[in-house]
Design a protein around this motif. Structure first.
Motif, PDB file in Angstrom:
ATOM      1  N   PRO A  33      -5.119  -7.293   9.807  1.00  0.00           N
ATOM      2  CA  PRO A  33      -5.495  -6.944  11.184  1.00  0.00           C
ATOM      3  C   PRO A  33      -7.005  -7.049  11.369  1.00  0.00           C
ATOM      4  O   PRO A  33      -7.780  -6.773  10.455  1.00  0.00           O
ATOM      5  N   GLU A  34      -7.406  -7.472  12.549  1.00  0.00           N
ATOM      6  CA  GLU A  34      -8.823  -7.591  12.841  1.00  0.00           C
ATOM      7  C   GLU A  34      -9.430  -6.211  13.034  1.00  0.00           C
ATOM      8  O   GLU A  34      -8.756  -5.269  13.402  1.00  0.00           O
ATOM      9  N   SER A  35     -10.708  -6.149  12.819  1.00  0.00           N
ATOM     10  CA  SER A  35     -11.390  -4.884  13.068  1.00  0.00           C
ATOM     11  C   SER A  35     -11.556  -4.701  14.572  1.00  0.00           C
ATOM     12  O   SER A  35     -11.421  -5.653  15.349  1.00  0.00           O
ATOM     13  N   PHE A  36     -11.856  -3.503  14.969  1.00  0.00           N
ATOM     14  CA  PHE A  36     -12.047  -3.213  16.379  1.00  0.00           C
ATOM     15  C   PHE A  36     -13.231  -4.001  16.928  1.00  0.00           C
ATOM     16  O   PHE A  36     -13.183  -4.522  18.047  1.00  0.00           O
ATOM     17  N   ASP A  37     -14.294  -4.144  16.139  1.00  0.00           N
ATOM     18  CA  ASP A  37     -15.464  -4.912  16.578  1.00  0.00           C
ATOM     19  C   ASP A  37     -15.105  -6.385  16.815  1.00  0.00           C
ATOM     20  O   ASP A  37     -15.548  -6.988  17.791  1.00  0.00           O
ATOM     21  N   GLU A  38     -14.287  -6.961  15.928  1.00  0.00           N
ATOM     22  CA  GLU A  38     -13.858  -8.346  16.108  1.00  0.00           C
ATOM     23  C   GLU A  38     -13.023  -8.493  17.370  1.00  0.00           C
ATOM     24  O   GLU A  38     -13.133  -9.477  18.094  1.00  0.00           O
ATOM     25  N   PHE A  39     -12.185  -7.500  17.640  1.00  0.00           N
ATOM     26  CA  PHE A  39     -11.360  -7.525  18.842  1.00  0.00           C
ATOM     27  C   PHE A  39     -12.235  -7.457  20.088  1.00  0.00           C
ATOM     28  O   PHE A  39     -12.003  -8.180  21.065  1.00  0.00           O
ATOM     29  N   LEU A  40     -13.273  -6.631  20.072  1.00  0.00           N
ATOM     30  CA  LEU A  40     -14.182  -6.535  21.214  1.00  0.00           C
ATOM     31  C   LEU A  40     -14.932  -7.851  21.429  1.00  0.00           C
ATOM     32  O   LEU A  40     -15.144  -8.274  22.573  1.00  0.00           O
ATOM     33  N   LYS A  41     -15.318  -8.515  20.338  1.00  0.00           N
ATOM     34  CA  LYS A  41     -15.979  -9.816  20.458  1.00  0.00           C
ATOM     35  C   LYS A  41     -15.036 -10.841  21.082  1.00  0.00           C
ATOM     36  O   LYS A  41     -15.439 -11.661  21.907  1.00  0.00           O
ATOM     37  N   TYR A  42     -13.762 -10.786  20.693  1.00  0.00           N
ATOM     38  CA  TYR A  42     -12.765 -11.684  21.272  1.00  0.00           C
ATOM     39  C   TYR A  42     -12.637 -11.440  22.774  1.00  0.00           C
ATOM     40  O   TYR A  42     -12.623 -12.381  23.574  1.00  0.00           O
ATOM     41  N   LEU A  43     -12.549 -10.180  23.172  1.00  0.00           N
ATOM     42  CA  LEU A  43     -12.424  -9.861  24.592  1.00  0.00           C
ATOM     43  C   LEU A  43     -13.652 -10.310  25.383  1.00  0.00           C
ATOM     44  O   LEU A  43     -13.528 -10.803  26.505  1.00  0.00           O
TER      45      LEU A  43
END
Length: 67
Positions: A33-43
């Protein structure tokens, strides 16, 4: 809405055995699973694609909101 040409291309793509195998291969790959920071960068990247949305000034009445 999709144009007639886009609909035709999607249907042809759906019938492609190679395309089906590609999706099966991708699904079989286990990724952590991606980290929360990676998910925010994706968004943030997705937001750049769509641009800013106009801010609505009218009141929005909702029901059933839970915290």
């Amino acid at each position: 809405m999709l144009s007639e040409e886009e609909k035709k291309e999607m249907l042809e793509d759906a019938c492609s055995l190679k395309r089906r195998e590609d999706f099966r291969r991708i699904k079989a790959i286990k990724t952590p699973p991606e980290s929360f920071d990676e998910f925010l960068k994706y968004l943030a990247g997705a937001q750049r694609v769509f641009g800013d949305f106009p801010v609505s000034r009218r009141q929005v009445i909702t029901q059933g909101n839970k915290i």
